[in-house]
Design a protein around this motif. Structure first.
Motif, PDB file in Angstrom:
ATOM      1  N   UNK A 204       0.823  -1.215   0.000  1.00 42.46           N
ATOM      2  CA  UNK A 204       0.000   0.000   0.000  1.00 42.46           C
ATOM      3  C   UNK A 204       0.854   1.260   0.000  1.00 42.46           C
ATOM      4  N   UNK A 205       2.085   1.144   0.477  1.00 40.74           N
ATOM      5  CA  UNK A 205       2.985   2.309   0.511  1.00 40.74           C
ATOM      6  C   UNK A 205       3.646   2.559  -0.838  1.00 40.74           C
ATOM      7  N   UNK A 206       3.523   1.612  -1.776  1.00 42.20           N
ATOM      8  CA  UNK A 206       4.223   1.707  -3.057  1.00 42.20           C
ATOM      9  C   UNK A 206       3.370   2.445  -4.091  1.00 42.20           C
ATOM     10  N   UNK A 207       3.242   3.745  -3.891  1.00 42.32           N
ATOM     11  CA  UNK A 207       2.401   4.557  -4.764  1.00 42.32           C
ATOM     12  C   UNK A 207       3.039   4.845  -6.125  1.00 42.32           C
ATOM     13  N   UNK A 208       4.340   4.601  -6.241  1.00 42.95           N
ATOM     14  CA  UNK A 208       5.033   4.910  -7.499  1.00 42.95           C
ATOM     15  C   UNK A 208       5.368   3.662  -8.306  1.00 42.95           C
ATOM     16  N   UNK A 209       4.854   2.503  -7.915  1.00 49.66           N
ATOM     17  CA  UNK A 209       5.143   1.276  -8.653  1.00 49.66           C
ATOM     18  C   UNK A 209       4.352   1.225  -9.950  1.00 49.66           C
ATOM     19  N   UNK A 210       4.867   0.454 -10.892  1.00 47.76           N
ATOM     20  CA  UNK A 210       4.120   0.214 -12.117  1.00 47.76           C
ATOM     21  C   UNK A 210       2.813  -0.500 -11.780  1.00 47.76           C
ATOM     22  N   UNK A 211       1.711  -0.073 -12.366  1.00 42.59           N
ATOM     23  CA  UNK A 211       0.422  -0.710 -12.057  1.00 42.59           C
ATOM     24  C   UNK A 211       0.408  -2.212 -12.320  1.00 42.59           C
ATOM     25  N   UNK A 212       1.091  -2.654 -13.402  1.00 45.45           N
ATOM     26  CA  UNK A 212       1.063  -4.090 -13.713  1.00 45.45           C
ATOM     27  C   UNK A 212       1.714  -4.915 -12.615  1.00 45.45           C
ATOM     28  N   UNK A 213       2.722  -4.352 -11.965  1.00 44.94           N
ATOM     29  CA  UNK A 213       3.430  -5.076 -10.898  1.00 44.94           C
ATOM     30  C   UNK A 213       2.610  -5.055  -9.608  1.00 44.94           C
ATOM     31  N   UNK A 214       2.224  -3.880  -9.192  1.00 47.64           N
ATOM     32  CA  UNK A 214       1.489  -3.756  -7.929  1.00 47.64           C
ATOM     33  C   UNK A 214       0.152  -4.485  -7.980  1.00 47.64           C
ATOM     34  N   UNK A 215      -0.565  -4.345  -9.082  1.00 49.33           N
ATOM     35  CA  UNK A 215      -1.881  -4.991  -9.195  1.00 49.33           C
ATOM     36  C   UNK A 215      -1.759  -6.508  -9.186  1.00 49.33           C
ATOM     37  N   UNK A 216      -0.718  -7.040  -9.818  1.00 51.35           N
ATOM     38  CA  UNK A 216      -0.502  -8.487  -9.816  1.00 51.35           C
ATOM     39  C   UNK A 216      -0.241  -8.985  -8.398  1.00 51.35           C
ATOM     40  N   UNK A 217       0.602  -8.268  -7.672  1.00 54.34           N
ATOM     41  CA  UNK A 217       0.926  -8.682  -6.306  1.00 54.34           C
ATOM     42  C   UNK A 217      -0.310  -8.623  -5.412  1.00 54.34           C
ATOM     43  N   UNK A 218      -1.061  -7.536  -5.510  1.00 52.43           N
ATOM     44  CA  UNK A 218      -2.267  -7.409  -4.679  1.00 52.43           C
ATOM     45  C   UNK A 218      -3.311  -8.457  -5.032  1.00 52.43           C
ATOM     46  N   UNK A 219      -3.425  -8.779  -6.329  1.00 56.68           N
ATOM     47  CA  UNK A 219      -4.409  -9.786  -6.729  1.00 56.68           C
ATOM     48  C   UNK A 219      -4.038 -11.157  -6.178  1.00 56.68           C
ATOM     49  N   UNK A 220      -2.767 -11.448  -6.091  1.00 55.62           N
ATOM     50  CA  UNK A 220      -2.322 -12.721  -5.526  1.00 55.62           C
ATOM     51  C   UNK A 220      -2.695 -12.814  -4.048  1.00 55.62           C
ATOM     52  N   UNK A 221      -2.562 -11.691  -3.345  1.00 51.93           N
ATOM     53  CA  UNK A 221      -2.940 -11.674  -1.931  1.00 51.93           C
ATOM     54  C   UNK A 221      -4.447 -11.833  -1.781  1.00 51.93           C
ATOM     55  N   UNK A 222      -5.202 -11.135  -2.636  1.00 52.13           N
ATOM     56  CA  UNK A 222      -6.663 -11.211  -2.555  1.00 52.13           C
ATOM     57  C   UNK A 222      -7.174 -12.611  -2.877  1.00 52.13           C
ATOM     58  N   UNK A 223      -6.497 -13.297  -3.801  1.00 56.98           N
ATOM     59  CA  UNK A 223      -6.891 -14.657  -4.148  1.00 56.98           C
ATOM     60  C   UNK A 223      -6.623 -15.623  -2.999  1.00 56.98           C
ATOM     61  N   UNK A 224      -5.710 -15.218  -2.114  1.00 60.54           N
ATOM     62  CA  UNK A 224      -5.386 -16.046  -0.955  1.00 60.54           C
ATOM     63  C   UNK A 224      -4.037 -16.724  -1.083  1.00 60.54           C
ATOM     64  N   UNK A 225      -3.075 -16.270  -0.294  1.00 58.66           N
ATOM     65  CA  UNK A 225      -1.755 -16.898  -0.297  1.00 58.66           C
ATOM     66  C   UNK A 225      -1.834 -18.218   0.457  1.00 58.66           C
ATOM     67  N   UNK A 226      -1.042 -19.155   0.023  1.00 57.13           N
ATOM     68  CA  UNK A 226      -1.068 -20.488   0.629  1.00 57.13           C
ATOM     69  C   UNK A 226       0.356 -20.910   0.981  1.00 57.13           C
ATOM     70  N   UNK A 227       0.460 -22.051   1.607  1.00 62.87           N
ATOM     71  CA  UNK A 227       1.774 -22.605   1.903  1.00 62.87           C
ATOM     72  C   UNK A 227       2.379 -23.162   0.619  1.00 62.87           C
ATOM     73  N   UNK A 228       3.660 -22.844   0.389  1.00 66.58           N
ATOM     74  CA  UNK A 228       4.335 -23.285  -0.826  1.00 66.58           C
ATOM     75  C   UNK A 228       5.564 -24.108  -0.480  1.00 66.58           C
ATOM     76  N   UNK A 229       5.717 -25.207  -1.194  1.00 68.88           N
ATOM     77  CA  UNK A 229       6.867 -26.075  -0.977  1.00 68.88           C
ATOM     78  C   UNK A 229       8.140 -25.342  -1.382  1.00 68.88           C
ATOM     79  N   UNK A 230       9.147 -25.397  -0.509  1.00 68.82           N
ATOM     80  CA  UNK A 230      10.420 -24.716  -0.813  1.00 68.82           C
ATOM     81  C   UNK A 230      11.597 -25.685  -0.759  1.00 68.82           C
TER      82      UNK A 230
END
Length: 561
Positions: A204-230
């Motif tokens: 939310x603090x990244x007001x100067x980011x490219x929209x394609x980058x910020x929107x993709x990241x926020x959409x991933x959070x809204x979809x629900x982050x899950x546990x990922x195998x590492x």
């Protein structure tokens, strides 16, 4: 005062890179770093090859060579290509250096200690014919989200989705080609969901980011982050530092971004200041900028920041992640296996590096996919030849012929002279804002508009006529035109550095290879002796050359045929 730690996505040491890679992550970073240094700001540019992972093991085994020897060869090839394109890193490292393993394991252990990494059983493909579990890239099939064929098991290169390998449609083992079965296996998982609130607040603090980058990241959070195998069951990689995890290594996309840190550590050690890396990674005044392609957005805006947030040490978070879209070739993705590529060795025997840098930068995929076309390359090259090259050649040739090779002394200025001279500062201000906000296309448009204005000024004032009727007025015009040429070179330095320095040498300024300050040139030009170089800056590309290149591309063998 802020300082900049600039990185580009670590190229994978599994094959050569192409112009598409250059357009997405490397040329933009090089341009940004050069601009910052012209502006007097402190910046270092760090990168290196990503040398672990499944794809490397697959291809090294196919070639029958040791994993280390395999990545050694590709590391050298990739670095040579960057050198050819004048991509200048402060340090180009690799993830197989000794500094990388302990810092990667430290990141894992800290997250594990805090409960952010836990073991769990997951369904995983097992190839009965090969008698082994198949890590993600040992599996290929169709993307369960967009339906694209022949995608790898961890990520769809078409839609950019990070995939669960067990969900791949019509899976096949990439080693033997047989259909794998599902079996259960224990792996370690990073709980990304636990970081969702913190990630969302940070984004939310990244007001100067490219929209394609910020929107993709926020959409991933809204979809629900899950546990990922590492973790993966492989013999090649950074070992998981737990006694109960013998035979497992860290997933390449967990440890690869840590390569930015280990590369900075190696850089500091080579400077004779082994602790100096902390002055960058632990200093809140450091602006960490990651240049990436859009297929890496999830890793640099979700996973990597979460890994940093979960540490005990005061690691800085990314200040910006300028993610670019895809850069294709004549309407298709670059692919050597599909016979759709450019032979770069052949390319550079015929065409200039700066012409290519300009062609890519002036049509870079900043907000949407773009492409290299031979007609587009011809147009970009010829724009440089007709606009910039012509201005330099005709002005300096005229001075050499009529003023003993010295820029003549300016006399009384007329309104048209003042208009040209007064235009320099606004262009520097506008182009500077564009470079700083990762809008290189706009910076080039603003700069070339100045070159066009300077050409019109020369045409309108006609010094070739003034030489016969008013030699003092002729001298004033040529002095003003020379200043315009110098300022165009300074403005273009981030994109075409060698050509810019060559222009300054032609103008008699002897830059000695140093980047010129990003501001209008203020020194006197009166009686400055021009350089001896009379060569043209750019050779025109003819239509028959374009036709031949397109025919050669279309004639390349497809699918190994």
């Amino acid at each position: 005062m802020s300082k900049y730690l600039i990185t580009s996505a670590l190229p994978y040491a599994n094959g050569p890179i192409h112009f598409g890679h250059i357009a997405g992550a490397y040329l933009p970073a090089d341009i940004f770093c050069r601009f910052l240094r012209q502006s007097g700001e402190d910046a270092i540019y760090i990168c290196g090859t990503d040398e672990y992972g499944v794809a490397i093991t697959i291809n090294a085994e196919k070639e029958g060579v040791l994993y280390q020897k395999y990545v050694d060869g590709h590391h050298a090839t990739i670095k040579a290509f960057f050198d050819k394109l004048n991509i200048r890193f402060d340090h180009f490292s690799r993830t197989t250096i000794e500094e990388h393993k302990p810092i990667s394991q430290e990141f894992f252990l800290t997250l594990h200690k805090k409960g952010h990494i836990q073991a769990a059983v997951e369904p995983q493909f097992y190839c009965a014919k090969c008698a082994r579990f198949l890590a993600d890239r040992y599996v290929s099939g169709s993307c369960p989200k967009c339906g694209a064929d022949n995608v790898r098991g961890d990520e769809c290169t078409k839609c950019g989705e990070w995939l669960d390998p067990s969900k791949i449609v019509n899976p096949v083992c990439k080693v033997c080609g047989s259909k794998p079965e599902i079996r259960e296996a224990t792996q370690y998982f990073l709980d990304l969901k636990a970081f969702a609130p913190q990630l969302k607040a940070w984004l939310a603090t990244k007001t100067d980011w490219k929209p394609n980058v910020k929107n993709k990241a926020l959409s991933l959070i809204e979809e629900g982050l899950v546990k990922r195998s590492i973790t993966r069951d492989l013999a090649w990689g950074v070992p998981v530092p737990l006694d109960e995890a013998k035979g497992k290594v860290l997933y390449v996309w967990f440890e690869a971004p840590i390569g930015y840190i280990s590369a900075t550590m190696e850089w500091a050690a080579k400077q004779g200041k082994p602790e100096a890396w902390k002055d960058w990674w632990f200093d809140k005044e450091t602006k960490l900028v990651h240049f990436i392609g859009k297929d890496n957005i999830i890793f640099h805006t979700i996973i990597w920041p979460a890994m940093l947030m979960g540490q005990d040490k005061p690691w800085i978070l990314p200040d910006n992640v300028p993610g670019n879209e895809f850069y294709n070739l004549e309407g298709k993705q670059f692919s050597k296996s599909d016979g759709w590529y450019i032979d770069t060795d052949d390319f550079f025997t015929k065409y200039g590096v700066d012409a290519l840098r300009y062609a890519i930068a002036s049509n870079s995929p900043e907000t949407s996919d773009s492409q290299f076309t031979w007609e587009g390359f011809q147009a970009a090259n010829n724009e440089l030849a007709d606009t910039l090259g012509n201005l330099v050649n005709r002005c300096f040739s005229f001075i050499k012929k009529n003023f003993d090779g010295k820029i003549p002394v300016a006399g009384e200025l007329k309104p048209e002279d003042k208009a040209l001279l007064d235009s320099f500062a606004p262009v520097f201000a506008e182009a500077g804002k564009s470079y700083r906000s990762y809008r290189v296309r706009q910076a080039l448009s603003q700069t070339m508009a100045l070159a066009i204005t300077a050409n019109k000024y020369v045409n309108d004032t006609a010094p070739w006529t003034l030489r016969k009727t008013d030699i003092k007025r002729c001298a004033t015009v040529l002095n003003a035109a020379s200043r315009a040429i110098i300022n165009c070179a300074i403005l273009l330095y981030p994109v075409i550095p060698d050509t810019a320095l060559k222009i300054l040498e032609k103008a008699g300024l002897a830059p000695d290879g140093k980047a010129p300050a990003f501001k209008p040139y203020e020194g006197s030009l009166d009686n400055t002796a021009l350089g001896a170089d009379n060569t043209l800056l750019f050779a025109k590309i003819l239509p028959e050359q374009v036709k031949a290149e397109v025919e050669k591309l279309q004639a390349l063998p497809r699918d190994g045929k």
